[in-house]
Enzyme design. Structure first.
Site, PDB file in Angstrom:
ATOM      1  CG  HIS A 134      -1.903  -1.026   1.362  1.00  0.00           C
ATOM      2  ND1 HIS A 134      -1.868  -1.988   2.343  1.00  0.00           N
ATOM      3  CD2 HIS A 134      -3.010  -1.294   0.622  1.00  0.00           C
ATOM      4  CE1 HIS A 134      -2.911  -2.798   2.210  1.00  0.00           C
ATOM      5  NE2 HIS A 134      -3.614  -2.399   1.174  1.00  0.00           N
ATOM      6  CB  SER A 141      -4.689  -6.809   4.392  1.00  0.00           C
ATOM      7  OG  SER A 141      -4.376  -5.579   3.791  1.00  0.00           O
TER       8      SER A 141
END
Ligand code: AMP
Length: 282
Positions: free
Chosen positions: A37, A187
């Site tokens: 990210h 994630s």
């Protein structure tokens, strides 16, 4: 760094910059941030006056309730990472703020891209993705929006969404960030045991081996070889492996030198689902 929970306040804040013709880079996320990210944030901050991130775990793109419930949520840590990584504005809306008329998806026609791979195994997923990305684009009105190649099908769907709409957004792709053992950062990796995390290096190793085999042995033999690697694996179950045309995302039966191809894979470690992809053109 400014943090907004409502569309109204965010839009008001952004309108001042818009009136000065500032460029907006936008990085939509579902939080539980990692270095993948952050690479998107860095790409944005390099090329835009203002970098805006969003954190929203979008219920309409989950086809399984338990996957939504178990999705990692680490907001405090995420805000700290965003602040340290050149983010100017964060949007963290509630579900009610986004879905004012009930939690449901718009139906999209992505010219068939939505029916391949992830679309086959996660019913309604891309209608959910299209719905949230369109809503967020309409709120932020970004100049440039950044998406990871790890989710290559999603990237192509968002390009199609923009092409078929009146939105004026440049969709920019960023390379996949990996752990040192090759595992694509995600994630969901936080839900793996350390044994599974180590062993998950097999996913990228297999993709690299496929890249090496392409053109040397028939595609069917490659499919067979990949299946065999997982048949005997104690920790991972193969959901799909496909070699597809990058533009249509359709499975191919032969290679033609003018086209770009990718291998795509989805694997389960217990109930944790991992995906990865590799370009087969050098
Ligand atoms: P997510 O929070 O999983 O919805 O991801 C938000 C954005 O980060 C999407 O555009 C993803 O494709 C991107 N992304 C996720 N993992 C990686 C990675 N390992 N490398 C680069 N981009 C990633």
């Amino acid at each position: 760094m400014k943090v907004f929970k409502t569309k109204k306040e965010l839009k008001m804040y952004l309108s001042e910059f818009r009136s000065e013709n500032a460029t907006f880079g936008f990085v939509p996320t579902m939080g539980a941030l990692h270095r993948g990210h952050l690479s998107l944030l860095h790409a944005s901050s390099k090329n835009n006056d203002l970098t805006i991130a969003s954190i929203f775990v979008n219920p309409t793109q989950f086809n399984k309730r338990e996957d939504l419930d178990n999705y990692p949520r680490t907001l405090k840590h995420d805000l700290m990472l965003l602040e340290k990584n050149l983010c100017d504005v964060v949007f963290i809306p509630s579900t009610d703020e986004i879905y004012t008329n009930g939690v449901s998806s718009q139906h999209f026609d992505f010219d068939g891209l939505e029916n391949e791979m992830e679309g086959k195994y996660r019913e309604g997923h891309f209608n959910g993705v299209g719905t949230i990305v369109k809503k967020l684009f309409e709120i932020v009105l970004p100049t440039n929006a950044y998406f990871g190649e790890k989710d290559f099908q999603q990237l192509q769907i968002i390009r199609k969404l923009v092409k078929k709409s009146t939105l004026k957004v440049n969709v920019i792709s960023c390379a996949t960030h990996r752990e040192t053992n090759g595992l694509a950062m995600s994630s969901r990796n936080s839900r793996l045991t350390s044994e599974e995390r180590d062993a998950a290096s097999i996913i990228f190793q297999i993709l690299c081996a496929v890249k090496n085999k392409i053109g040397k042995i028939p595609l069917k033999a490659i499919d067979q070889w990949v299946s065999e690697q997982f048949e005997k694996h104690p920790l991972f179950k193969l959901e799909y492996f496909t070699i597809a045309n990058e533009e249509t995302l359709k499975k191919i039966s032969e290679i033609s030198p003018q086209k770009n191809y990718r291998a795509f894979i989805a694997v389960y470690a217990r109930e944790v689902r991992l995906i990865d992809t590799i370009s087969l053109n050098s």
